[in-house]
Design an enzyme around this catalytic site. Structure first.
Site, PDB file in Angstrom:
ATOM      1  N   ARG A 152      48.266  13.244  29.203  1.00  0.00           N
ATOM      2  CA  ARG A 152      46.983  12.912  29.816  1.00  0.00           C
ATOM      3  C   ARG A 152      46.789  11.414  29.715  1.00  0.00           C
ATOM      4  O   ARG A 152      46.977  10.841  28.637  1.00  0.00           O
ATOM      5  CB  ARG A 152      45.858  13.639  29.072  1.00  0.00           C
ATOM      6  CG  ARG A 152      44.511  13.532  29.757  1.00  0.00           C
ATOM      7  CD  ARG A 152      43.382  14.085  28.899  1.00  0.00           C
ATOM      8  NE  ARG A 152      42.791  13.032  28.080  1.00  0.00           N
ATOM      9  CZ  ARG A 152      41.586  13.104  27.519  1.00  0.00           C
ATOM     10  NH1 ARG A 152      40.859  14.203  27.666  1.00  0.00           N
ATOM     11  NH2 ARG A 152      41.109  12.123  26.784  1.00  0.00           N
ATOM     12  N   TYR A 164      35.181   6.846  29.001  1.00  0.00           N
ATOM     13  CA  TYR A 164      35.587   8.045  28.266  1.00  0.00           C
ATOM     14  C   TYR A 164      37.090   8.042  27.932  1.00  0.00           C
ATOM     15  O   TYR A 164      37.925   7.680  28.743  1.00  0.00           O
ATOM     16  CB  TYR A 164      35.288   9.329  29.064  1.00  0.00           C
ATOM     17  CG  TYR A 164      35.991  10.498  28.440  1.00  0.00           C
ATOM     18  CD1 TYR A 164      35.504  11.054  27.256  1.00  0.00           C
ATOM     19  CD2 TYR A 164      37.190  10.981  28.959  1.00  0.00           C
ATOM     20  CE1 TYR A 164      36.184  12.070  26.620  1.00  0.00           C
ATOM     21  CE2 TYR A 164      37.875  12.005  28.334  1.00  0.00           C
ATOM     22  CZ  TYR A 164      37.363  12.543  27.157  1.00  0.00           C
ATOM     23  OH  TYR A 164      38.059  13.533  26.524  1.00  0.00           O
ATOM     24  N   ASP A 215      41.331  13.426  32.778  1.00  0.00           N
ATOM     25  CA  ASP A 215      40.042  14.061  32.472  1.00  0.00           C
ATOM     26  C   ASP A 215      38.911  13.181  32.987  1.00  0.00           C
ATOM     27  O   ASP A 215      38.735  12.047  32.526  1.00  0.00           O
ATOM     28  CB  ASP A 215      39.918  14.251  30.948  1.00  0.00           C
ATOM     29  CG  ASP A 215      38.753  15.150  30.556  1.00  0.00           C
ATOM     30  OD1 ASP A 215      37.915  15.458  31.430  1.00  0.00           O
ATOM     31  OD2 ASP A 215      38.685  15.538  29.369  1.00  0.00           O
ATOM     32  N   HIS A 217      35.795  14.097  32.754  1.00  0.00           N
ATOM     33  CA  HIS A 217      34.745  14.333  31.763  1.00  0.00           C
ATOM     34  C   HIS A 217      33.353  14.398  32.384  1.00  0.00           C
ATOM     35  O   HIS A 217      32.417  13.737  31.925  1.00  0.00           O
ATOM     36  CB  HIS A 217      34.817  13.276  30.643  1.00  0.00           C
ATOM     37  CG  HIS A 217      34.625  13.862  29.273  1.00  0.00           C
ATOM     38  ND1 HIS A 217      33.460  13.736  28.578  1.00  0.00           N
ATOM     39  CD2 HIS A 217      35.447  14.592  28.483  1.00  0.00           C
ATOM     40  CE1 HIS A 217      33.575  14.362  27.413  1.00  0.00           C
ATOM     41  NE2 HIS A 217      34.769  14.890  27.337  1.00  0.00           N
ATOM     42  N   GLU A 241      40.671  17.138  35.525  1.00  0.00           N
ATOM     43  CA  GLU A 241      39.835  18.004  34.670  1.00  0.00           C
ATOM     44  C   GLU A 241      38.352  17.651  34.759  1.00  0.00           C
ATOM     45  O   GLU A 241      38.008  16.461  34.822  1.00  0.00           O
ATOM     46  CB  GLU A 241      40.334  17.824  33.233  1.00  0.00           C
ATOM     47  CG  GLU A 241      39.517  18.518  32.179  1.00  0.00           C
ATOM     48  CD  GLU A 241      40.063  18.209  30.776  1.00  0.00           C
ATOM     49  OE1 GLU A 241      41.245  17.833  30.642  1.00  0.00           O
ATOM     50  OE2 GLU A 241      39.286  18.331  29.814  1.00  0.00           O
ATOM     51  N   GLU A 267      36.324  23.604  29.241  1.00  0.00           N
ATOM     52  CA  GLU A 267      36.370  23.423  27.787  1.00  0.00           C
ATOM     53  C   GLU A 267      35.005  23.671  27.140  1.00  0.00           C
ATOM     54  O   GLU A 267      34.942  24.024  25.971  1.00  0.00           O
ATOM     55  CB  GLU A 267      36.914  22.045  27.407  1.00  0.00           C
ATOM     56  CG  GLU A 267      35.997  20.892  27.763  1.00  0.00           C
ATOM     57  CD  GLU A 267      36.614  19.533  27.457  1.00  0.00           C
ATOM     58  OE1 GLU A 267      37.818  19.384  27.639  1.00  0.00           O
ATOM     59  OE2 GLU A 267      35.864  18.639  27.038  1.00  0.00           O
ATOM     60  N   ARG A 288      40.060  26.282  31.044  1.00  0.00           N
ATOM     61  CA  ARG A 288      40.248  25.573  29.772  1.00  0.00           C
ATOM     62  C   ARG A 288      39.496  26.176  28.580  1.00  0.00           C
ATOM     63  O   ARG A 288      39.413  25.569  27.512  1.00  0.00           O
ATOM     64  CB  ARG A 288      39.826  24.099  29.946  1.00  0.00           C
ATOM     65  CG  ARG A 288      40.902  23.369  30.684  1.00  0.00           C
ATOM     66  CD  ARG A 288      40.702  21.905  30.832  1.00  0.00           C
ATOM     67  NE  ARG A 288      40.288  21.161  29.672  1.00  0.00           N
ATOM     68  CZ  ARG A 288      41.036  20.925  28.591  1.00  0.00           C
ATOM     69  NH1 ARG A 288      42.261  21.397  28.510  1.00  0.00           N
ATOM     70  NH2 ARG A 288      40.558  20.203  27.598  1.00  0.00           N
ATOM     71  N   HIS A 317      41.584  24.000  25.837  1.00  0.00           N
ATOM     72  CA  HIS A 317      41.122  22.811  25.135  1.00  0.00           C
ATOM     73  C   HIS A 317      41.806  22.752  23.766  1.00  0.00           C
ATOM     74  O   HIS A 317      41.959  23.766  23.104  1.00  0.00           O
ATOM     75  CB  HIS A 317      39.606  22.954  24.957  1.00  0.00           C
ATOM     76  CG  HIS A 317      38.896  21.752  24.474  1.00  0.00           C
ATOM     77  ND1 HIS A 317      37.670  21.828  23.860  1.00  0.00           N
ATOM     78  CD2 HIS A 317      39.202  20.437  24.531  1.00  0.00           C
ATOM     79  CE1 HIS A 317      37.247  20.612  23.557  1.00  0.00           C
ATOM     80  NE2 HIS A 317      38.155  19.748  23.953  1.00  0.00           N
ATOM     81  N   ASP A 321      38.665  18.008  17.452  1.00  0.00           N
ATOM     82  CA  ASP A 321      37.487  18.639  16.850  1.00  0.00           C
ATOM     83  C   ASP A 321      37.637  20.163  16.788  1.00  0.00           C
ATOM     84  O   ASP A 321      36.761  20.855  16.276  1.00  0.00           O
ATOM     85  CB  ASP A 321      36.193  18.237  17.561  1.00  0.00           C
ATOM     86  CG  ASP A 321      36.279  18.282  19.074  1.00  0.00           C
ATOM     87  OD1 ASP A 321      37.027  17.474  19.642  1.00  0.00           O
ATOM     88  OD2 ASP A 321      35.607  19.119  19.682  1.00  0.00           O
ATOM     89  N   GLU A 344      46.400  21.812  25.478  1.00  0.00           N
ATOM     90  CA  GLU A 344      46.109  20.453  25.023  1.00  0.00           C
ATOM     91  C   GLU A 344      46.455  20.336  23.536  1.00  0.00           C
ATOM     92  O   GLU A 344      46.221  21.257  22.757  1.00  0.00           O
ATOM     93  CB  GLU A 344      44.623  20.150  25.236  1.00  0.00           C
ATOM     94  CG  GLU A 344      44.226  18.726  24.873  1.00  0.00           C
ATOM     95  CD  GLU A 344      42.747  18.444  25.151  1.00  0.00           C
ATOM     96  OE1 GLU A 344      41.955  19.403  25.199  1.00  0.00           O
ATOM     97  OE2 GLU A 344      42.402  17.267  25.336  1.00  0.00           O
ATOM     98  N   TRP A 407      27.964  12.501  29.477  1.00  0.00           N
ATOM     99  CA  TRP A 407      29.015  11.847  28.701  1.00  0.00           C
ATOM    100  C   TRP A 407      30.324  12.603  28.910  1.00  0.00           C
ATOM    101  O   TRP A 407      30.361  13.803  29.027  1.00  0.00           O
ATOM    102  CB  TRP A 407      28.694  11.829  27.195  1.00  0.00           C
ATOM    103  CG  TRP A 407      29.843  11.201  26.469  1.00  0.00           C
ATOM    104  CD1 TRP A 407      30.186   9.888  26.438  1.00  0.00           C
ATOM    105  CD2 TRP A 407      30.845  11.894  25.712  1.00  0.00           C
ATOM    106  NE1 TRP A 407      31.336   9.706  25.720  1.00  0.00           N
ATOM    107  CE2 TRP A 407      31.769  10.923  25.262  1.00  0.00           C
ATOM    108  CE3 TRP A 407      31.060  13.248  25.402  1.00  0.00           C
ATOM    109  CZ2 TRP A 407      32.905  11.251  24.504  1.00  0.00           C
ATOM    110  CZ3 TRP A 407      32.166  13.581  24.651  1.00  0.00           C
ATOM    111  CH2 TRP A 407      33.072  12.585  24.203  1.00  0.00           C
TER     112      TRP A 407
END
Ligand code: EZ4
Ligand code: CO
Length: 407
Positions: A152, A164, A215, A217, A241, A267, A288, A317, A321, A344, A407
């Site tokens: 990516r 981002y 992405d 986002h 994405e 995601e 995702r 995803h 995190d 991912e 965001w």
């Protein structure tokens, strides 16, 4: 023969911050077997902790851990208030821990319980993030050297503060970095101008074989997303994405009409209902949804089966995190699921890997799971206790005139 019933005798939530916050549920049974599940919801960790401790755990004690489906239905239907990221992450943690327990009691890795292996390894993509086009191209080269077959690519945009996907470090990008949200700026015009140039350069530098992903986002309107998809067609992306927010699933009809760039979404989805129309109308190519935020293996399997009817493939995803406990479960799922697309894979820090001993490993662009019974990921509670929770939130984005944006 192993016992058919495994009564849940205790369950507890472990919060640890070995570089970033993770929430883990540990369920113990009277068979001396325990299981763990990831419950991390980035920036909202303690809301899932409270949901688990106050509303879920008291219901689990005394139940038969082997009855995964019934417990799932109890937590979903039985709560009356359905869906949502907090509820579904909590359900996912229970579900993941129960699959772990079932595997351990059966003496089988989870992928065997699901129906066995469909592939030798799980194709993963890594993240090349640079401050500008040439830096991103250098990062792509570095990921190729590490063995990645799919990468990516995200780039900073000159004049735009905090675009981002551009991290501070080169290996462990962590967007949730401050107690209160960091303010970033978004400029759609600059982004739409810059991004095709990034991929033109990446194809020039790296050829046509490497799979490239991107992405957006959630930053564009449907029409802008269509424009970007069209302008990226010459560079043959693996996917584009989250090109527009997907609360309105119909929005993707417009994007789809205008571009053949493959589309990935989901995601932040929590259930099959969030992606039902996208899948049934064949408006996306990759879904995702992942174990921790979409109700665990039990629910993810339902989404994947629906997707398979429409030739939509999985692309779960796998940001940092999501804890190693999620990654382990996801890899068992990916090893089995017939309509697998890609996974991912952002690397966890060595501190995180130490807190969560696991049997998966990366080689030649693939992640491979071992044959440990269960999902193959554990938690070192003593070590986890050395890293107390740190309040952190994800950034926000504003347009150049100050308007709050996605965001
Ligand atoms: O921003 O997981 O594709 N990956 C992503 C992630 C998300 C984070 C949010 O917590 O979009 O990096
Ligand atoms: Co994303």
């Amino acid at each position: 023969m192993s016992s058919v019933v495994a009564k849940i005798v205790s369950a507890k939530v472990i919060v640890t911050c070995p570089g970033r916050n993770f929430v883990t549920l540990k369920i113990e049974t009277d068979q001396g077997v325990y299981g763990i599940g990831d419950a991390t919801l980035n920036g909202r960790e303690l809301s899932v902790v409270a949901y688990l401790e106050e509303h879920v755990i008291p219901n689990l004690i005394g139940k038969d851990a082997q009855r995964i489906e019934d417990i799932w239905q109890f937590l979903y239907r039985g709560a009356y208030w359905r869906r949502g990221p907090v509820t579904m992450s909590a359900i996912a943690a229970v579900d993941t821990a129960l699959w772990d327990i079932k595997g351990k009691i059966a003496g089988l890795p989870v992928y065997q319980l699901l129906g066995g292996r469909s592939r030798d390894g799980v194709l993963v993509y890594g993240h090349a993030n640079g401050s500008d086009i040439s830096h991103t191209s250098e990062e792509v080269a570095r990921y190729k050297e590490m063995g990645y077959r799919a990468i990516r690519a995200q780039s900073g945009i000159p004049g735009v503060k905090g675009a981002y996907g551009v991290g501070r470090g080169s290996m462990y990008y962590e967007p949730a970095d401050s107690t209160l949200p960091e303010e970033t700026v978004w400029n759609t015009r600059s982004y739409l101008n810059y991004t095709p140039k990034l991929f033109e350069k990446l194809r020039l530098d790296h050829g046509d074989e490497i799979e490239l992903l991107h992405d957006v986002h959630h930053r564009l309107t449907p029409l802008e997303a269509a424009q970007l998809g069209k302008s990226l067609e010459p560079y043959k992306l693996f996917w584009m994405e989250d090109s527009t927010p997907a609360e309105n699933q119909e929005a993707f009809k417009l994007i789809r009409q205008h571009t053949t760039t493959p589309l990935a979404v989901g995601e932040i989805f929590n259930t099959i209902w969030d992606c039902k129309d996208l899948i049934q109308n064949q408006l996306i190519d990759y879904i995702r949804t992942t174990v921790v935020h979409a109700g665990g293996i039990t629910h993810l399997r339902r989404i994947a089966d629906l997707a398979s009817l429409y030739q939509v493939r999985t692309g779960s995803h796998g940001a940092t995190d999501l804890s190693p406990a999620c990654m382990g479960a996801a890899l068992h799922f990916d090893t089995w699921v017939p309509n697998f697309g890609i996974q991912e894979y952002m690397r966890h820090t060595p501190e995180t890997d130490e807190v969560f001993p696991h049997d998966y490993s990366f080689a030649d662009g693939y992640l491979k799971i071992g044959d440990t019974p269960g999902h193959g990921v554990d938690i070192d509670e003593k070590l986890a206790a050395k890293y107390p929770y740190e309040p952190k939130q994800l950034p926000i984005a504003r347009l150049t005139d100050g308007t709050l944006w996605n965001w």
